[in-house]
Design an enzyme around this catalytic site. Structure first.
Site, PDB file in Angstrom:
ATOM      1  N   ALA A   1       0.822  -1.221   0.000  1.00  0.00           N
ATOM      2  CA  ALA A   1       0.000   0.000   0.000  1.00  0.00           C
ATOM      3  C   ALA A   1       0.850   1.263   0.000  1.00  0.00           C
ATOM      4  O   ALA A   1       0.464   2.286   0.562  1.00  0.00           O
ATOM      5  CB  ALA A   1      -0.970   0.000   1.185  1.00  0.00           C
TER       6      ALA A   1
ATOM      7  N   HIS B   1       5.194   4.753  -4.053  1.00  0.00           N
ATOM      8  CA  HIS B   1       6.644   4.939  -4.098  1.00  0.00           C
ATOM      9  C   HIS B   1       7.020   6.240  -4.800  1.00  0.00           C
ATOM     10  O   HIS B   1       6.394   6.638  -5.787  1.00  0.00           O
ATOM     11  CB  HIS B   1       7.290   3.761  -4.832  1.00  0.00           C
ATOM     12  CG  HIS B   1       7.185   2.464  -4.101  1.00  0.00           C
ATOM     13  ND1 HIS B   1       8.006   2.138  -3.048  1.00  0.00           N
ATOM     14  CD2 HIS B   1       6.342   1.406  -4.260  1.00  0.00           C
ATOM     15  CE1 HIS B   1       7.689   0.933  -2.600  1.00  0.00           C
ATOM     16  NE2 HIS B   1       6.673   0.471  -3.322  1.00  0.00           N
TER      17      HIS B   1
END
Length: 479
Positions: free
Chosen positions: A46, A49
């Site tokens: 979750a 990035h």
């Protein structure tokens, strides 16, 4: 005849469907499971990035950064939780500190903004529970956390509102080309489609290999996780990574958008594309490795463990292209980490490819916004009381751990692509995700599903579709 059929209703397939729904075309999504977000997209870290890890010049790097930049505005437009809390890649050995500089330079080449190295003193101010061995860290302020369920469901609901048809419990068994189109054979009959998009996750190789002589292989890479109670949710303030290795970014420790603490994953290549069992050795590995970057993780607060599969390709990059020996067939394969972050950009990329190939025209009536479920806990007392006056179901608590009301469950059932299983309810509302892990609320949630969905009764309500029923050996009249 369908213009475009998308195989797979995970986050990539749903993002593509949403972007395609901007155009004048008939679009269908087929999904072998009973709900969207039932594969890789439901079991991951979750994390949104920042984009410093992927090698410059790869599709991964490009789409990661593009997706990351889209996330703040997209989360508002489609109403799913996203918090830009930043991330830290922690170095615990002075001799490997140069690796942080390498990541810093790679991130700059990829176009990631705000990256910098923080030394131990500043690191301790940012993260008091950082390991005693921590020397320095790469700080990425644009990294964030997201709710993968709500994100995937938001894409799919918005696509459905804009005319995309979703066919659940529809498993592709064969694909053949006939003239200028494809015939897709499924367990629910045949679908004729001019174009096909293969977004089938760990099964993308099987789908690709039905139409191409140039075979590909997708390896399921299992990652196991531990989820801790909300009482542990503030143990760290940002996402804490280890220095990455060949198998990925290592074990991370992160808050979740819902206030829990998540630790994991492991990384083990397996052959079983449904192998999502957890193991004692895997969970032990998580606890041992996490201690290298974060100390005193309160593992007594673990409420559940789970595993997910990453669709790992052979060339360590996303495969997004028209198949050379299968015209009008587009692969969207090998979408492993950072696939969740990249998915909005993947949707745009594939939709643009099809726009050019098909000469698609934009709709005048595209609906760009989507509103999620009403959250009574986010309202003032006066607003909540008014909501309950208008609909008393919002005053009836079903899940005590997460304080989820009957009104929220009813909304989850009756909105576009509504829930038809306990896991479907859980992913949309969080009923059953708390400390007791559905021990209290399951029977009542089953009753609501059986009451509200004409094709269901208590005998046929499932955990996650298929044969995952709860009640056996009883006649309906006995219940």
């Amino acid at each position: 005849m369908i213009d475009v059929t998308i195989i797979g209703a995970g986050v990539s397939g749903s993002a593509i469907a949403r972007e395609l729904s901007r155009y004048q075309a008939s679009v269908c999504v087929v999904e072998k499971d009973e709900d969207v977000c039932s594969g890789t997209s439901k079991a991951n870290s979750a994390i949104a990035h920042a984009g410093f890890d992927a090698m410059p010049g790869t599709l991964m790097a490009k789409l990661n950064v593009e997706g990351s930049k889209m996330m703040p505005s997209l989360s508002k437009e489609l109403d799913f939780p996203f918090d830009m809390i930043g991330s830290l890649v922690v170095c615990t050995d002075p001799e490997t500190k140069d690796a942080l500089n390498d990541l810093l330079e790679r991130g700059k080449k990829n176009g990631v903004e705000g990256l910098r190295i923080v030394e131990r003193e500043e690191l301790l101010q940012m993260e008091p529970n950082i390991s005693d061995q921590a020397v320095a860290a790469l700080y990425a302020p644009t990294a964030g956390i997201v709710c993968p369920f709500n994100m995937n469901i938001a894409f799919a609901e918005n696509a459905a509102v804009n005319g995309v048809e979703f066919k659940m419990n529809t498993e592709v068994q064969d694909i053949r080309r006939e003239g200028d189109h494809y015939v897709i054979s499924t367990n629910q009959g045949e679908i004729e489609s001019r174009y096909v998009v293969n977004a089938a996750g760990v099964y993308a190789d099987a789908i690709h290999n039905m139409v191409s002589e140039n075979k590909i292989k997708i390896t399921p890479r299992k990652g196991e996780y531990l989820l801790l109670d909300k009482s542990a949710g503030k143990h760290v303030n940002s996402t804490i990574f280890m220095l990455p290795g060949k198998m990925g970014k290592g074990v991370l420790v992160t808050p979740t958008v819902h206030g829990n603490l998540l630790v994991g994953p492991t990384a083990k290549n397996i052959e079983n594309k449904e192998g999502v069992n957890t193991t004692r050795s895997g969970l032990n590995e998580i606890m041992e490795k996490s201690a290298q970057t974060v100390k005193n993780v309160p593992y007594r607060e673990v409420i559940t463990s789970f595993a997910g599969l990453r669709a790992s390709g052979e060339n360590e990059d996303f495969i997004i292209e028209e198949v050379k020996d299968a015209p009008q067939f587009i692969d969207c394969a090998g979408i492993e980490s950072p696939g969740l972050t990249s998915s909005p950009a993947i949707g745009v990329m594939v939709a643009n490819m099809l726009k050019e190939m098909m000469n698609l025209q934009e709709k005048d009536d595209f609906i760009s916004e989507r509103k999620g479920l009403v959250n009574p806990k986010a309202l003032t007392l006066e607003e909540r009381n008014e909501l309950i006056r208008q609909n008393p179901a919002y005053g009836n608590i079903i899940c005590r751990c997460e304080m989820i009301t009957e009104g929220e469950i009813l909304d989850a059932i009756h909105r576009p692509l509504g829930a038809r299983s306990l896991d479907g309810i859980k992913r949309r509302t969080r009923a059953g995700m708390g400390r007791c892990q559905a021990g209290f609320c399951s029977p009542r949630t089953m009753e609501i599903l059986a009451r509200e969905v004409p094709e269901l009764d208590m005998n046929t309500v499932t955990k996650s579709g298929g044969k995952s029923t709860f009640i056996t050996g009883a006649d309906k009249e006995d219940l």
